[in-house]
Scaffold this motif. Structure first.
Motif, mmCIF file in Angstrom:
data_model
loop_
_atom_site.group_PDB
_atom_site.id
_atom_site.type_symbol
_atom_site.label_atom_id
_atom_site.label_comp_id
_atom_site.label_asym_id
_atom_site.label_seq_id
_atom_site.Cartn_x
_atom_site.Cartn_y
_atom_site.Cartn_z
ATOM 1 N N CYS A 12 40.275 43.065 40.808
ATOM 2 C CA CYS A 12 40.742 44.450 40.801
ATOM 3 C C CYS A 12 40.427 45.061 42.150
ATOM 4 O O CYS A 12 39.607 44.549 42.923
ATOM 5 C CB CYS A 12 40.099 45.257 39.677
ATOM 6 N N SER A 13 41.094 46.176 42.426
ATOM 7 C CA SER A 13 40.907 46.873 43.694
ATOM 8 C C SER A 13 41.232 48.337 43.488
ATOM 9 O O SER A 13 42.096 48.686 42.679
ATOM 10 C CB SER A 13 41.783 46.261 44.792
ATOM 11 N N LYS A 14 40.517 49.197 44.222
ATOM 12 C CA LYS A 14 40.725 50.647 44.125
ATOM 13 C C LYS A 14 40.497 51.252 45.491
ATOM 14 O O LYS A 14 39.492 50.972 46.142
ATOM 15 C CB LYS A 14 39.767 51.261 43.097
ATOM 16 N N SER A 15 41.437 52.093 45.933
ATOM 17 C CA SER A 15 41.350 52.729 47.240
ATOM 18 C C SER A 15 40.923 54.176 47.088
ATOM 19 O O SER A 15 41.322 54.856 46.138
ATOM 20 C CB SER A 15 42.689 52.652 47.964
ATOM 21 N N TRP A 47 36.182 40.293 43.701
ATOM 22 C CA TRP A 47 36.760 38.950 43.794
ATOM 23 C C TRP A 47 35.954 37.982 42.927
ATOM 24 O O TRP A 47 34.739 38.138 42.765
ATOM 25 C CB TRP A 47 36.733 38.438 45.235
ATOM 26 N N SER A 59 37.193 46.188 46.489
ATOM 27 C CA SER A 59 37.832 45.048 45.834
ATOM 28 C C SER A 59 36.771 44.161 45.213
ATOM 29 O O SER A 59 35.688 43.974 45.792
ATOM 30 C CB SER A 59 38.669 44.235 46.837
ATOM 31 N N GLY A 63 42.423 39.252 51.802
ATOM 32 C CA GLY A 63 42.709 40.486 51.082
ATOM 33 C C GLY A 63 43.789 41.303 51.757
ATOM 34 O O GLY A 63 44.556 40.816 52.600
ATOM 35 N N ALA A 104 39.250 50.532 50.689
ATOM 36 C CA ALA A 104 39.475 49.981 49.349
ATOM 37 C C ALA A 104 38.269 49.152 48.918
ATOM 38 O O ALA A 104 37.712 48.365 49.691
ATOM 39 C CB ALA A 104 40.742 49.117 49.330
ATOM 40 N N GLU A 117 42.485 51.569 54.687
ATOM 41 C CA GLU A 117 42.576 51.454 53.224
ATOM 42 C C GLU A 117 41.411 52.119 52.517
ATOM 43 O O GLU A 117 41.602 52.835 51.538
ATOM 44 C CB GLU A 117 42.615 49.968 52.806
ATOM 45 N N LEU A 131 41.576 37.749 43.158
ATOM 46 C CA LEU A 131 41.287 39.182 43.221
ATOM 47 C C LEU A 131 41.352 39.749 41.803
ATOM 48 O O LEU A 131 42.392 39.730 41.154
ATOM 49 C CB LEU A 131 42.306 39.896 44.122
ATOM 50 N N TYR A 143 36.488 44.756 57.409
ATOM 51 C CA TYR A 143 35.664 44.991 56.222
ATOM 52 C C TYR A 143 34.337 45.592 56.688
ATOM 53 O O TYR A 143 33.726 45.096 57.639
ATOM 54 C CB TYR A 143 35.400 43.691 55.463
ATOM 55 N N TYR A 202 34.376 46.062 50.736
ATOM 56 C CA TYR A 202 34.845 47.425 51.004
ATOM 57 C C TYR A 202 35.433 47.440 52.406
ATOM 58 O O TYR A 202 34.753 47.101 53.391
ATOM 59 C CB TYR A 202 33.706 48.431 50.886
#
Length: 1655
Positions: free
Chosen positions: A147-150, A138, A136, A106, A134, A132, A145, A112, A127
């Motif tokens: 989607c991902s959001k920070s 998977w 994510s 990632g 973030a 980050e 991947l 992580y 997470y």
């Protein structure tokens, strides 16, 4: 370094490899089920898999070091974990094969923090931590991947998927709980967060009011608009949206655990002890309340199982105590029967929840806080994990007792060693003092012993089955392990009060060398037969860093090497001493009286090395290996024999190699001295060849995150190694795996001799060890406590004057012997011997002291009887001069200390005085003073004033210049623009001019609002109060008002100074008269005091800055000269005062009017009215006279305050202006905040609009694809009969029914007996694949030839099966596309809703802005005017008909009304003129009427033409051309649609052509067959003709009738057969023609028919 490491690895591969035999360790996080019978958890660099039934362990190693985040999925039987390195990677392994399934890379840079598997589908959530943060999602099977959001700065402590819907996640931390939704749009995934509104700490619901938007219901007509707090605070950025005062912020509950339910809701526990239920749809949390059952007394308790960890009484007390406290839930697990939860009380509770109430049963108690509850995949086993790491197993369905699966230590492993001979058992000790015994073969746990003290070192004895453990308080425990199942403590010795740091046995197992703090080394006999006797001790020159021993078999001599690093030297020092056998045979001769070994016995040597070392080991042959302390190097030294002890030459290293490790580290030699192991903080174990120092093997068994390796031990045979981590709680057993031909050599002959010697001693010593009694900590502690109490009682007795005798001193020492350390016992023993040795001399000294004391007492008695002049001080008899001097020095030091503190305190006060004086006195150009009356409690104060700064004067000058410019500009504009009235006679104009001052003068002072013009202020420069609309005008008005106030105060201070000087003159005059009065009183011999006036400190404030002599209470001593000088100065001062009052006129003025000709009112207003003296008493005790006096006092105060208010108008003006400026600034801040928020929302609106546009485009494109697929599917169904037109009709109907027939859908089998509350819910993709496979399998069964209708050609059946399969696949594809389209439409609707919400927010902000601007405009126009009104006018009674309503009234200036009247008059004249003009204009109306009639007729003509045009026939294309706005684009769209339709029809046409060609080929084959048959028939015909001709000849020759008739019949039959063949050929030709026509017709259908429609 990397190349060296690689070379080392290559060597290790060639010679031998280290393999992990087993791993032991405990964890307090992430224990989970990998299948129904196996649990797994991370431990250091490894992941351990434990079978619940067999307790067999499997190890999975993380190749890159410490295991970071960890997650397990029992349904898929996979584990996921991340490593801890830069740019970490997530690994996914399958179980039980331990095959790497996937490797996810990632965007995380450091680590992580959390991993979580979805309950359904191949999805993994991660997470990341700093930087980050973030989230994510998977697809771990495809390594994609999604989607991902920070969310920067937000840490998460818990994360889980919704088991019922993998599109939902729950993330929580200590302060919040958030539900995340995964929204899907075809192949795109998006994360959207929704925070949950948590209740307050007390459980009450918090209603979060929108603090950013105003509330129209709250209004204040006087103080202006009510603004949000953020605007009042001056915030306009992002912080204005969420700003709330600290007092208004109510802390919410702090989540600790959450759990999903079968209805997709959440249960949550918090630190405050509340139990909450959360509705995921509304995001509201509600408190659940405990509902006790009705039959409380008869409630069954069979489920409650308490583990027997404590006694019954203590267990009951602990249980009652915990039940009274409200438990904090830390773990939850959902079951089909209810909810299992546990927390800080250590009890697993079972909750049955109904609505907002729940009932609770206690299942079992583990007496430790529980942090995790996990069910197995089949929900038959509940796994319970405590905060210490212990793991319990419980089966709810069978109601069995709790089974402890893993018994964790209270702390990390400290050390580990092999139990002699090192091939069967090993022993480890934890920092908490827990000793564990393990089986060396597979690492199975055997037994445990708790020492209940903090351990610092541990080592196993080579000569017996005993273990020595050192502690922090100086104890050394000896443990008997002859029975590994029941280890026991057989002896304990307290060496000193210093912590034990090192324990080292020599190779023969004869001595135990113990290293303590401060350089102490104790030598103990390691044999149980000698009862572990302490042989002696020695003290090194500095702290001992390490010990190393060498045993010589021939001489039976043990050499001990101690590593030191003196702080004053920057290099290492080695001190080597010998332990001969004499110290065990004749120990008293080898030690001194205090237990220290003699230097002549131990033969100590000292060596200085060139580098500071952190570890050193010694090999036979005087070879020493050292690990550098500040650099990662391993050095090899050769020690030479030193001639003298004082030889301090530095020994240089023979060889130095890099260690490729993080310094500092430590070294360890193998038993055969052929291998050198080095370990450090990086956790990597390096094995070097002791001769060449080349790397033999390398193993990354621990990590830097766990502080590296703590200890290392070799087995005696060299086959095993024990390595434990410093802080990771992991114990690793390594074994050599011989792979090369050049195997490591076996132990030497010397070591074989030692083994033989050990075998003999082990048997004997173990026999003694077994016979030793177990050391009981309870009895010894009881004895120690009793002895301690007795000694304390004796020490508490007050010592008498007499000297304590010898017997009592000896008794006190005997009492404290048992609780003292061995070192102190030796010291006490030496003291006793010294006392016995010098007993006679002590007695003589005692007698002399008694005699001397008696003599001194007689001298002191004689001194008391002597006269005072001859009497000596008490100190003179003090014989202890040294003690006296010491006390004097201490007192002087204390005095100096107190003097310094007082000086510092005085200095601080002086500094504070100077600061206050500078700010409040020196900065004042006019000091604050007061004038008091002589005989009344009135006083008048002046105005203290500072000198105006340069900036203030410049601002004032600027405002004055600006005011002049504005006045001149206004005057010019008024002359230009102002309406000029009609001329009036000069006389009247003059009269008006004369009257204006009289009329305008009265309201001017009233409109100004103050009387400052009468007290020195110039109000002509001020703005009019009704013209103060702008901010600049208000600021300028404040500056002008401040100047007026300054002038008024200056004028008053001048008058105040005049009165003050007059009072001084009056006091001087009174004093002059008092002299004469005093003389008269003395002559009359009256006993009366003459009143002497004086100025107070308030009148002369500078007195407070100087200390007067009268303020000093101590009498001041004056010399005669000083006294004479003071009298002379007083006489001169009196003469000066009399001279100043020599004027008779001035004296008369003072007598009559206090020195002034008129008393001004403002002086009276400065007077303070003192309250009556009886005010301090309660009002209930006042009499009638006092009540009347108090009423008069209140009346005077009221009148005085009213008079004061008249003269405080200017300050009121400034305050009003300052408030208006403040409110204007708040309004501007509010407007800026709204504009900022509007910009923010507009940017969001752009993004949401773009998202809607993109989603709509994707939806349209996908819909078009779906429509095409649906159309093709329908075409397939409609073309079935045409495709099979060559099949008979009765077969076609049957085949069409089979074509429409579908197999039954697969029904999901529900296991009713399962305990899984979520059911068996496979993922959507998995379910679709399974359903499709089942459908294809059913289609294959339907395609079986057995299902073929009778009489159907097999080729037609094969063709039919292929067509049906194509149709089924098309239907499934259409269904799949329909589901995806519905999902995309839902996604589009959500984006539209988001866009609509943003739009509504923007509208709300715009409305707020408009309202704010209206309020701001109203505020600028609605001014606060200050009037000065006359008092005493007649007021009317309250009557509704007389008091008008002024709510809608407007206050304007009189000039505005006058100007308005002038304007009205002018407008009236204009109106008359316009009326005359309109009269003339009405004449043209008749002409306009005629023209109007003409236009009407034209309109009728035009309308008729329009009707004709409308009735005109127009084709549809023309109508579209006229009605459609963008006709070209419509034509283009139609053309594109037609082209797409043509493409579809072309594909269908090609398909039909292929089918027809196939039919043609079949027909051609049949024609060929017919032609061949015809050819055969023609040949047969020719032969028959020949035979006929022959027969005819025969017949003619025979001339028989029968033969002719037969021939005629044959000939007729041939003719009929030929006719049938010709008919069949014609029919086939017709069919071919029909098929060709059908082909042509189908071909024509693919082209559009273009023709013009006529209307």
């Amino acid at each position: 370094m990397e190349s060296d490491a690689e070379n080392g690895e290559d060597i290790g591969r060639r010679v031998a490899d280290l393999e992990v035999r087993w791993v032991q360790g405990f964890t307090n996080r992430n224990v989970g089920f990998v299948n129904d019978k196996t649990i797994c958890y991370p431990c250091g660099n490894y992941i351990l898999f434990v079978d619940i039934e067999t307790k067999k362990k499997t190890v999975l190693k993380c190749k890159n070091g410490h295991v970071g985040a960890f997650a397990v999925n029992g349904k898929s039987q996979v584990v996921a974990f991340s490593d801890q390195k830069l740019n970490p990677v997530i690994y996914i392994y399958t179980f039980p094969g331990l095959v790497k399934r996937s490797e996810i890379k990632g965007q995380a840079q450091l680590d992580y923090s959390l991993l979580a598997f979805s309950y359904t589908g191949p999805y993994l959530a991660s997470y990341s931590s700093v930087p980050e943060f973030a989230l994510s999602i998977w697809d771990w099977q495809e390594n994609i991947l999604l989607c991902s959001k920070s969310q920067p700065g937000v840490t998460v402590t818990s994360m889980s998927f919704n088991p019922m819907n993998w599109h939902q996640l729950c993330l929580s931390n200590e302060n919040s709980l958030t539900v995340w939704n995964i929204e899907r749009n075809d192949q795109e995934h998006h994360l959207k967060s929704k925070p949950v509104r948590l209740p307050a700490e007390d459980g009450s619901l918090m209603y979060n009011q929108d603090v950013f938007f105003s509330h129209p219901g709250i209004q204040d007509l006087y103080y202006g608009p009510v603004l949000p707090i953020s605007a009042i605070a001056g915030l306009a950025g992002d912080e204005a949206e969420t700003f709330r005062p600290k007092d208004d912020i109510q802390p919410s509950v702090h989540p600790t655990v959450h759990c999903w339910t079968a209805t997709s809701d959440l249960y949550m526990g918090c630190e405050e002890g509340h139990f909450l239920a959360i509705n995921v749809e509304t995001l509201k949390a509600s408190l659940l309340y405990y509902k006790p059952p009705r039959d409380t007394k008869e409630r069954r308790r069979t489920q409650f199982h308490s583990l027997p960890l404590l006694s019954d009484d203590s267990l009951k007390n602990e249980e009652d105590k915990r039940r009274k406290q409200k438990p904090v839930l830390l773990a939850m697990a959902y079951h089909k029967d209810g909810l299992y939860a546990a927390g800080s009380d250590g009890i697993v509770h079972f909750y049955q929840i109904k609505g907002t109430h729940y009932q609770m049963d206690n299942c079992f108690d583990v007496s430790e806080p529980i942090i995790s509850l996990v069910f197995s995949p089949d929900y038959n086993i509940l796994l319970v994990e405590t905060d210490k790491g212990s793991v319990y197993v419980y089966k709810p369905s069978q109601n069995e007792k709790v089974i402890k699966l893993l018994d964790a230590c209270n702390d990390h492993f400290l050390s580990a060693d092999f139990l002699t001979p090192g091939n069967k058992y090993c022993v480890s000790v934890a920092i908490s003092g827990e000793v564990h015994v393990w089986l060396l073969e597979d690492g199975a746990f055997i037994s445990k012993l708790c020492l209940n003290t903090q351990a610092t070192a541990m080592v196993c004895c080579p000569s017996s089955y005993s273990v020595a453990v050192g502690t922090k308080v100086g104890h050394v425990y000896f443990i008997d392990v002859t029975k590994v199942e029941t280890p026991r403590v057989v002896h304990r010795v307290l060496l000193s009060n210093l912590p034990v740091q090192h324990l080292q046995y020599d190779q023969s197992g004869q001595y135990l060398i113990t290293g303590a703090a401060e350089g102490h080394i104790f030598i103990l006999d390691a044999r149980p037969s000698k009862l572990f006797q302490v042989l002696g001790y020695l003290v090194m020159s500095s702290e001992v860093l390490g010990l190393s021993t060498i045993y010589d078999v021939e001489s039976e001599l043990v050499e001990v090497m101690a590593l030191l690093c003196p702080p004053d030297l920057r290099r290492a020092r080695l001190e080597i001493f010998c332990l001969p056998s004499a110290i065990t045979i004749d120990n008293d001769e080898c030690i001194d009286e205090r237990g220290m070994l003699k230097n002549s016995v131990i033969q100590k040597h000292q060596y200085e090395l060139e580098y500071p070392l952190s570890s050193a080991v010694r090999q036979k042959g005087d070879t020493v290996y050292g690990y550098c302390k500040h650099a990662p190097f391993i050095c090899k030294y050769h020690l030479t024999k030193k001639k003298t002890w004082k030889d301090v030459s530095v020994t240089l290293s023979e060889k130095r190699i890099p260690s490729h490790q993080f310094a500092p580290g430590f070294l360890h030699l193998s038993p055969n001295s052929q291998l050198l192991a080095s370990v450090a903080k990086d956790g990597v174990l390096f094995i070097h060849d002791a001769v060449t120092l080349e790397t033999v093997a390398r193993e990354h068994c621990h990590s830097y995150q766990g502080q590296g390796i703590g200890s290392l031990a070799f087995s005696l045979d060299g086959q095993f190694l024990l390595v434990n981590g410093m802080d990771d709680g992991t114990l690793v057993c390594l074994k050599w795996n011989r792979t090369g031909e050049d195997e490591i050599k076996e132990p030497t002959d010397d070591w074989r001799l030692i083994l033989a010697f050990l075998n003999n001693s082990i048997y004997n010593e173990n026999a003694v060890l077994k016979s030793m009694e177990e050391w009981n900590i309870a009895t010894e502690s009881l004895l120690e406590s009793s002895l301690e109490m007795e000694s304390q009682e004796m020490l508490q007795k007050k010592p008498s004057v007499e000297v304590m005798d010898e017997d009592s001193y000896l008794n006190l020492n005997i009492l404290s012997t048992d609780e003292m350390t061995w070192l102190n016992q030796k010291v006490q023993k030496a003291i006793k011997e010294e006392i016995k040795k010098f007993a006679d001399k002590r007695k003589e000294l005692k007698k002399g002291i008694k005699k001397l004391r008696k003599t001194i007492q007689e001298m002191m008695y004689e001194n008391e009887q002597a006269p005072d002049i001859e009497r000596l001080d008490q100190q003179e008899f003090n014989l202890d001069i040294e003690e006296q001097e010491r006390l004097q020095v201490e007192s002087e030091q204390e005095v100096a200390k107190i003097r310094k503190e007082i000086e510092m305190e005085n200095l601080a006060k002086c500094y504070l005085r100077d600061v206050i004086k500078k700010e409040c006195w020196d900065s004042m150009s006019i000091k604050g003073r007061a004038i008091k009356c002589f005989h009344a409690a009135y006083e008048v104060k002046n105005y203290p004033m500072k000198e105006r700064s340069k900036e203030e004067l410049e601002a004032l000058e600027r405002v004055l210049q600006l005011k002049k410019f504005e006045s001149a500009d206004f005057k010019i504009r008024k002359e230009i623009v102002e309406f000029q009235p009609q001329a009036v006679p000069p006389k009247e104009e003059g009269e008006k001019v004369e009257e204006e001052p009289a009329t305008d003068e009265a309201p001017s002072s009233s409109l100004i609002g103050s009387l400052s013009a009468q007290f020195g202020g110039d109000t002509s420069i001020l703005y009019h109060q009704m013209d103060l609309h702008t901010r600049e005008q208000k600021i300028n008005q404040i500056i002008l008002l401040q100047d007026i106030i300054y002038k008024v105060k200056t004028a008053f201070n001048k008058e105040f100074d005049t009165v003050a000087r007059q009072k001084e003159q009056e006091i001087a005059r009174v004093k002059e008269r008092n002299l004469r009065i005093q003389e008269i009183v003395e002559q009359l011999e009256l006993q009366e005091e003459v009143w002497e006036p004086a100025l107070t400190d308030d009148e002369i404030p500078e007195r407070a800055l100087t200390v007067q002599d009268s303020e000093i209470k101590v009498e001041k001593y004056l010399t005669p000269e000083q006294r004479a000088k003071a009298e002379m100065m007083a006489k001169i001062e009196m003469e000066r005062r009399l001279a100043s009052l020599n004027s008779a006129r001035q004296r008369a003025l003072y007598d009559m009017m206090n020195g002034v000709l008129e008393i001004k009112k403002e002086d009276i207003l400065k007077i303070e009215i003192p309250p009556p003296p009886f005010v301090s008493k309660p009002d209930t005790l006042w009499n009638e006279e006092e009540k009347k006096v108090f009423k008069e006092f209140e009346k005077k105060v009221k009148e005085l305050n009213e008079e004061r208010e008249k003269y405080r108008k200017e300050e009121l003006k400034i305050n009003n202006l300052l408030y208006s400026l403040l409110l204007d600034e708040e309004l501007s801040t509010r407007e800026a905040g709204l504009n900022h928020f509007l910009d923010k929302k507009q940017k969001e609106k752009l993004s949401t609009a773009q998202a809607v546009q993109v989603a709509r485009a994707q939806d349209d494109a996908y819909r078009e694809t779906y429509d095409n697929l649906a159309a093709e599917d329908k075409i397939l169904e409609r073309g079935f009969k045409k495709e099979f037109s060559d099949v008979p009709a009765h077969h076609i109907d049957h085949l069409f029914k089979l074509y429409k027939r579908r197999p039954r859908a697969q029904k999901i089998k529900m296991h009713l007996d399962t305990a899984n509350p979520y059911g068996d819910r496979p993922g959507s993709a998995r379910a679709y694949k399974e359903a499709l496979a089942h459908l294809m399998k059913a289609i294959d069964e339907m395609d079986d030839p057995e299902n073929m209708p009778e009489g159907l050609d097999p080729t037609v059946w094969e063709r039919f099966c292929l067509a049906r399969r194509t149709k089924v696949e098309s239907e499934q594809l259409v269904k799949r596309k329909a589901l995806t389209l519905a999902e995309m439409q839902a996604f589009l609707q959500k984006r539209i809703d988001d866009d609509e919400k943003i739009r509504m927010d923007i509208e709300k902000i715009l409305n707020e802005l408009n309202t704010l601007r209206e309020e701001k405009m109203r505020f600028q126009l609605d001014l606060t005017i200050q009037f000065l009104l006359k008092q005493g006018q007649v007021e009317l009674e309250s009557a509704a008909e007389l008091i008008p309503d002024y709510t809608d009234a407007i206050l304007i200036h009189k000039s505005v009304i006058e100007e308005l009247n002038c304007t009205i008059r002018a407008q009236g004249e204009k109106k008359i003129a316009s009326m005359v003009e309109s009269k003339d204009f009405s004449k043209g109306i008749f002409q306009l009427e005629w023209e109007h009639k003409k236009m009407k007729m034209l309109m009728e003509d035009l309308n008729q033409k329009a009707r004709d045009i409308q009735k005109l026939h127009v084709s549809r294309d023309r109508q579209l051309f006229l009605s459609v706005l963008n006709y070209d684009s419509r034509i283009t769209q139609q053309v594109s649609v037609m082209e797409q339709t043509l493409g579809v029809m072309d594909k269908l046409h090609k398909k039909n052509v292929k089918n027809r060609q196939k039919v043609f080929k079949d027909l051609e084959k049949r024609i060929c067959l017919k032609e061949q048959a015809n050819y055969k028939l023609s040949q047969e015909l020719q032969e028959m003709l020949v035979s006929v001709s022959e027969r005819r000849h025969i017949f003619e020759a025979a001339d028989t009738q029968l033969i002719s008739e037969k021939a005629a019949k044959d000939h007729y039959r041939d003719i009929v057969q030929r006719r049938q063949l010709v008919d069949l050929a014609k029919e086939q030709a017709q069919e071919i023609a029909v098929l060709q026509a059908e082909v042509e017709r189908l071909r024509m259908r693919t082209f559009p028919a273009l023709f013009e429609t006529e209307y």
